[in-house]
Design a protein around this motif. Sequence first.
Motif, short mmCIF file in Angstrom:
data_model
loop_
_atom_site.label_atom_id
_atom_site.label_comp_id
_atom_site.label_asym_id
_atom_site.label_seq_id
_atom_site.Cartn_x
_atom_site.Cartn_y
_atom_site.Cartn_z
N LEU A 149 0.82 -1.21 0.00
CA LEU A 149 0.00 0.00 0.00
C LEU A 149 0.85 1.26 0.00
CD1 LEU A 149 -2.92 -0.93 2.42
CD2 LEU A 149 -2.80 -1.13 -0.06
N ALA A 150 2.02 1.20 0.62
CA ALA A 150 2.91 2.36 0.64
C ALA A 150 3.30 2.78 -0.77
CB ALA A 150 4.16 2.05 1.46
N ILE A 210 -0.69 8.08 7.02
CA ILE A 210 -0.73 6.80 7.72
C ILE A 210 0.68 6.35 8.09
CG2 ILE A 210 -1.03 4.31 7.30
CD1 ILE A 210 -3.60 5.44 8.18
N PHE A 211 1.62 6.51 7.18
CA PHE A 211 2.98 6.04 7.45
C PHE A 211 3.81 7.04 8.24
CE2 PHE A 211 1.79 3.02 4.22
CZ PHE A 211 2.49 1.88 4.58
N THR A 264 -2.36 0.41 14.09
CA THR A 264 -1.71 0.86 12.85
C THR A 264 -0.20 0.95 13.05
OG1 THR A 264 -3.69 2.18 12.38
CG2 THR A 264 -1.73 2.63 11.06
N GLN A 265 0.21 1.45 14.20
CA GLN A 265 1.63 1.56 14.49
C GLN A 265 2.31 0.19 14.50
OE1 GLN A 265 1.91 3.82 18.10
NE2 GLN A 265 0.95 5.63 17.20
N SER A 289 6.12 -3.42 12.06
CA SER A 289 6.49 -4.81 11.78
C SER A 289 7.13 -4.98 10.41
CB SER A 289 5.26 -5.72 11.89
OG SER A 289 4.32 -5.42 10.87
N LEU A 290 7.10 -3.91 9.59
CA LEU A 290 7.67 -4.00 8.25
C LEU A 290 9.20 -4.03 8.32
CD1 LEU A 290 5.49 -1.36 6.34
CD2 LEU A 290 5.38 -3.84 6.10
N PRO A 291 9.83 -4.87 7.52
CA PRO A 291 11.31 -4.87 7.48
C PRO A 291 11.82 -3.59 6.84
CG PRO A 291 10.42 -6.30 5.77
CD PRO A 291 9.25 -5.87 6.61
#
Length: 333
Positions: free
Chosen positions: A224-225, A248-249, A257-258, A263-265
Amino acid sequence: MSVIKIEQLKSSYTLDMFGVQKIVQAVNGVDLEIQENEVYGVAGESGSGKTTLVKTLFGDVQPPLRLVSGKVWYRVDGREVDLFAMKPEERRKFRWSFISYVPQSSMSSLNPVIKLKRTFIDFLGSRVHQMGKREMIESARLHLVELGLPPNVLEVYPHQLSGGMRQRVMIALASFLSPQVMIADEPVTALDVVVQRGVLQLLIEVHEQQKNALVFVTHDMGVLANIADRVGIMYAGKIIEEAKVEAIFDHPQHPYTQYLINSLPKFGDKERRESAPGSPPSLVNLPSGCAFHARCSFAKDICRQEVPVYRAVRDQHKVACWIVEEDGHRYDS
């Protein structure tokens, strides 16, 4: 201008468990608007209600799924059309010309015992009545070529194609009638990363060519990013946060959401990534108050007792969380 508007939508499943009927509240009061020519991402863990939400938007409401309450409006030629005021036959005819659906699994949607040519003929024959059989086949070939697919793909059976190619065929079917809205329900989940990129590129190319709205469902925030304009975060049947993708990011408000973002590498970061502790609640027996409170390290008494109000905290940024102030700052920050 919005092409779809939803008000307090609730969709549930009725399941028979050892003779006892259970109600699974998969979508539990969702307010949402999809804008013209945008990519709207829906993210959340498995079991959060994402697929039920988009199937309801598509009008695919049949047992064991049932609509409990709420409204879904489509904007057609400047007027709002109530999806659930239509008769089932009208709804079937209306679908695919206005809104189309790319499912998670192409094998479950393509008939394994007939060639794809027959699939296209059957699909078009029920929707484009002015076309003859030969004209349908030629139109299908031209459409496939426009999308970068080989025209001879019509001569094969689904099992003779790779998973990525089958998904491309599903995108071709979904986009054939140039719908105003395309729903892609985790279309790249079962594919390897190289094939995922090709399928995503095709979806975006179709979106840009047809200038339609694309609703993209995934549990992968990284996807989505790169493709979304706005993102809705779903948890326990509700949209708990919604904002433009940058907001959001850059400024995630809800603790859930955080966790999804953290959790993303990240390149060069070898530290262990942490996801949300615990497990999502049962949709058969939702907890009181905020459904996330048992997994939230910031939870207060009000979080356990009262359902948080879903409200705007910044421009085009909404969140349902008791620990976020109206200016979009956390009480604990």
